[in-house]
Design a protein around this motif. Structure first.
Motif, mmCIF file in Angstrom:
data_model
loop_
_atom_site.group_PDB
_atom_site.id
_atom_site.type_symbol
_atom_site.label_atom_id
_atom_site.label_comp_id
_atom_site.label_asym_id
_atom_site.label_seq_id
_atom_site.Cartn_x
_atom_site.Cartn_y
_atom_site.Cartn_z
ATOM 1 N N TRP A 406 -9.613 7.700 7.555
ATOM 2 C CA TRP A 406 -9.147 7.657 6.168
ATOM 3 C C TRP A 406 -8.784 6.239 5.744
ATOM 4 N N GLN A 407 -8.841 6.018 4.422
ATOM 5 C CA GLN A 407 -8.409 4.762 3.823
ATOM 6 C C GLN A 407 -7.602 5.062 2.559
ATOM 7 N N VAL A 408 -6.779 4.104 2.151
ATOM 8 C CA VAL A 408 -6.187 4.133 0.813
ATOM 9 C C VAL A 408 -6.729 2.911 0.087
ATOM 10 N N ALA A 409 -7.431 3.142 -1.009
ATOM 11 C CA ALA A 409 -8.151 2.078 -1.705
ATOM 12 C C ALA A 409 -7.496 1.795 -3.046
ATOM 13 N N ASP A 410 -7.451 0.514 -3.419
ATOM 14 C CA ASP A 410 -6.941 0.136 -4.732
ATOM 15 C C ASP A 410 -7.772 0.787 -5.826
ATOM 16 N N ALA A 411 -7.146 1.001 -6.981
ATOM 17 C CA ALA A 411 -7.825 1.683 -8.082
ATOM 18 C C ALA A 411 -9.082 0.948 -8.513
ATOM 19 N N ASP A 412 -9.069 -0.398 -8.423
ATOM 20 C CA ASP A 412 -10.251 -1.153 -8.839
ATOM 21 C C ASP A 412 -11.289 -1.275 -7.739
ATOM 22 N N GLY A 413 -10.990 -0.723 -6.565
ATOM 23 C CA GLY A 413 -11.938 -0.750 -5.466
ATOM 24 C C GLY A 413 -12.090 -2.089 -4.794
ATOM 25 N N ALA A 414 -11.239 -3.042 -5.135
ATOM 26 C CA ALA A 414 -11.381 -4.386 -4.580
ATOM 27 C C ALA A 414 -10.942 -4.476 -3.130
ATOM 28 N N SER A 415 -10.009 -3.647 -2.727
ATOM 29 C CA SER A 415 -9.484 -3.744 -1.373
ATOM 30 C C SER A 415 -8.995 -2.373 -0.926
ATOM 31 N N ALA A 416 -8.826 -2.217 0.380
ATOM 32 C CA ALA A 416 -8.366 -0.940 0.932
ATOM 33 C C ALA A 416 -7.648 -1.197 2.246
ATOM 34 N N LEU A 417 -6.817 -0.240 2.623
ATOM 35 C CA LEU A 417 -6.132 -0.266 3.913
ATOM 36 C C LEU A 417 -6.564 0.948 4.719
ATOM 37 N N PRO A 418 -6.854 0.775 6.006
ATOM 38 C CA PRO A 418 -7.127 1.955 6.830
ATOM 39 C C PRO A 418 -5.835 2.733 7.060
ATOM 40 N N VAL A 419 -5.941 4.034 7.105
ATOM 41 C CA VAL A 419 -4.787 4.863 7.445
ATOM 42 C C VAL A 419 -4.621 4.848 8.963
ATOM 43 N N ASP A 420 -3.384 4.735 9.417
ATOM 44 C CA ASP A 420 -3.087 4.733 10.848
ATOM 45 C C ASP A 420 -3.756 5.944 11.497
ATOM 46 N N PRO A 421 -4.603 5.732 12.508
ATOM 47 C CA PRO A 421 -5.311 6.861 13.137
ATOM 48 C C PRO A 421 -4.378 7.957 13.645
ATOM 49 N N ARG A 422 -3.132 7.613 13.968
ATOM 50 C CA ARG A 422 -2.202 8.626 14.454
ATOM 51 C C ARG A 422 -1.877 9.654 13.379
ATOM 52 N N CYS A 423 -2.085 9.295 12.098
ATOM 53 C CA CYS A 423 -1.827 10.238 11.007
ATOM 54 C C CYS A 423 -2.876 11.341 10.946
ATOM 55 N N GLU A 424 -4.025 11.115 11.574
ATOM 56 C CA GLU A 424 -5.091 12.102 11.494
ATOM 57 C C GLU A 424 -4.737 13.383 12.240
ATOM 58 N N GLY A 425 -3.699 13.318 13.078
ATOM 59 C CA GLY A 425 -3.206 14.538 13.693
ATOM 60 C C GLY A 425 -2.572 15.468 12.675
ATOM 61 N N ASP A 426 -2.119 14.894 11.547
ATOM 62 C CA ASP A 426 -1.572 15.681 10.439
ATOM 63 C C ASP A 426 -2.585 15.669 9.300
#
Length: 466
Positions: A406-426
């Motif tokens: 997963w990622q969280v991406a800025d509304a303009d699509g210019a940049s994004a952060l990966p979601v910590d893989p440990r969160c994928e357990g939830d």
């Protein structure tokens, strides 16, 4: 927030639950059927806030369970119930609060005082709070008489930690001299023994770092584990050397090093000696973690005037949730005292100047680039920092293939952060965030760190907070 204003939402009530089973059981009791004599003194307070909620719940026995909740306690909400549960709050307290959250028609404001049984408990609780407040200065006054003994104890402990750090440096040197390949597939035995040695040296922080080495060594195939292990060795070496030279460091950094090896400041001493920071602190999120021996509760706050982030930590024995709870989404007018650090974040809750109240707006945020910059600045002051709390003002959650990456991406699509893989357990939590977003930008609070972004709370576009 509902029309009454001072009443909480169901989400804020359920955020206080010690576990999922309590949330489920409390929800079942959130009906008027089993309750009698339910009331609140919120209507009689000058500030319009609720002070206490009480009621009697019919159980399996002939005598109903008497439940009372103090919403205006100095150290957070207080709970009392005549049921035998050891959980705080129990399912009856959660059910009563959920009922109260539905409004005046279900749990009315009392015209007079609460019933005797509730009033007696509330009075005892407030008397204890007053005695604790009166006793704090006396304790501070007694401290100088024992200052020399306390100083000698602190010196002995620091000597033991220094001995442990020196031994750990030798073990790191032996590891690197023999090559990282020697630990691949070697199991956790040697790491457990080293961690136990650090516990004996009264350095729990060093023991935790050693366990990180063990996790890195067993993290998988390929060369990624070796890279991570080398990074952890470098951080641990830096911490060891920092403590062995702590008297030469600037005091803020020295305080950070002491905290990282496991020397923490006493909460009572901090409250008695350090200047408080008063603000309306918005409760951003609350999370519990359980290592089988201890339950650690983390509560993140944001100061409306100061703009500061704060983290409250509280602990409970295994199977018993910590008593400190604050309603997520509400603001508390309170004093906080921050632990000394090069980048202060952890704090102690001091005097509360009113009951929790609705916050007019969510905290300001920035984009993902600003979040990375904030984490980088914090990392400059504290090289051992894993993450830093940030608010992302407008991001969209983007699931990867098969719901991973997963990622969280800025509304303009210019940049994004990966979601910590440990969160994928939830994964349910991530999909819930996606549902709140609806494909559009949403304000999200979480922690930004070297593993990625960990979402902890979100504000829907058309609501105050979720």
């Amino acid at each position: 927030m509902n029309a009454q204003g001072e009443r909480w939402t169901a989400e804020q009530v359920l955020a206080l639950a010690p576990d999922a089973a309590s949330r489920k059981a409390g929800t079942k009791l959130a009906t008027a059927g089993p309750w009698s004599g339910a009331g609140t003194d919120g209507g009689g307070r000058a500030d319009g806030g609720a002070g206490a909620v009480w009621g009697e719940c019919k159980g399996s026995g002939s005598t109903p369970y008497r439940t009372v909740v103090d919403l205006a306690g100095q150290d957070g909400p207080g709970f009392h119930c005549s049921c035998p549960s050891r959980k705080f709050p129990c399912k009856h307290a959660l059910g009563l609060l959920l009922l109260w959250a539905e409004g005046e028609a279900v749990v009315p404001s009392a015209a007079g005082a609460p019933p005797d049984w509730a009033g007696r408990w509330l009075e005892r609780r407030r008397q204890r709070a007053e005695r604790a407040a009166d006793g704090a200065p006396a304790k501070a006054e007694r401290t100088p008489a024992n200052a020399e003994a306390a100083r000698r104890r602190a010196e002995r402990r620091e000597q033991r930690i220094a001995t442990g750090a020196t031994e750990l440096e030798q073990r790191l040197a032996d590891l690197l001299r023999g090559g990282l390949a020697t630990v691949e597939g070697a199991g956790y035995g040697q790491w457990d023994e080293t961690a136990a040695r650090m516990v004996d040296a009264q350095a729990p922080g060093l023991a935790a770092q050693v366990r990180e080495l063990a996790a890195a060594a067993g993290s998988g195939a390929g060369m990624e584990w070796a890279s991570r292990l080398l990074e952890e060795c470098a951080l641990l070496h830096t911490l060891n050397q920092g403590f062995l030279r702590v008297d030469r460091l600037p005091e803020p950094l020295a305080a950070t090093v002491r905290a990282r090896v496991g020397i923490t400041s006493d909460a009572g001493a901090l409250l008695a000696s350090a200047p408080p920071v008063r603000d309306h602190w918005l409760v951003l999120a609350q999370r519990d973690s359980d290592d089988g021996r201890l339950i650690t509760r983390r509560i993140w706050l944001h100061g409306r005037s100061t703009g500061r982030m704060a983290l409250l930590l509280s602990y409970g024995a295994a199977g018993r949730a910590p008593e400190l709870s604050l309603p997520v989404g509400l603001a508390v007018d309170a004093d906080l005292v921050f632990h000394p650090s090069a980048r202060p974040l952890r704090a102690v809750l001091g005097t509360r100047h009113g009951a929790p109240a609705p916050c007019p707006e969510p905290p300001p945020g920035g984009d993902t680039t600003a979040a990375l910059r904030t984490y980088g600045e914090a990392l400059r002051d504290d090289p051992w920092l894993e993450a830093w709390p940030v608010v992302l003002s407008a991001v969209a959650p983007v699931p990867g293939a098969d719901g991973r990456g997963w990622q969280v991406a800025d509304a303009d699509g210019a940049s994004a952060l990966p979601v910590d893989p440990r969160c994928e357990g939830d994964s349910a939590g991530l999909w819930r965030l996606a549902a709140i977003s609806g494909g559009g930008p949403v304000r999200v609070f979480g922690e930004c760190g070297h593993r990625g972004f960990t979402p902890l709370a979100a504000w829907a576009p058309d609501a105050v907070a979720l």
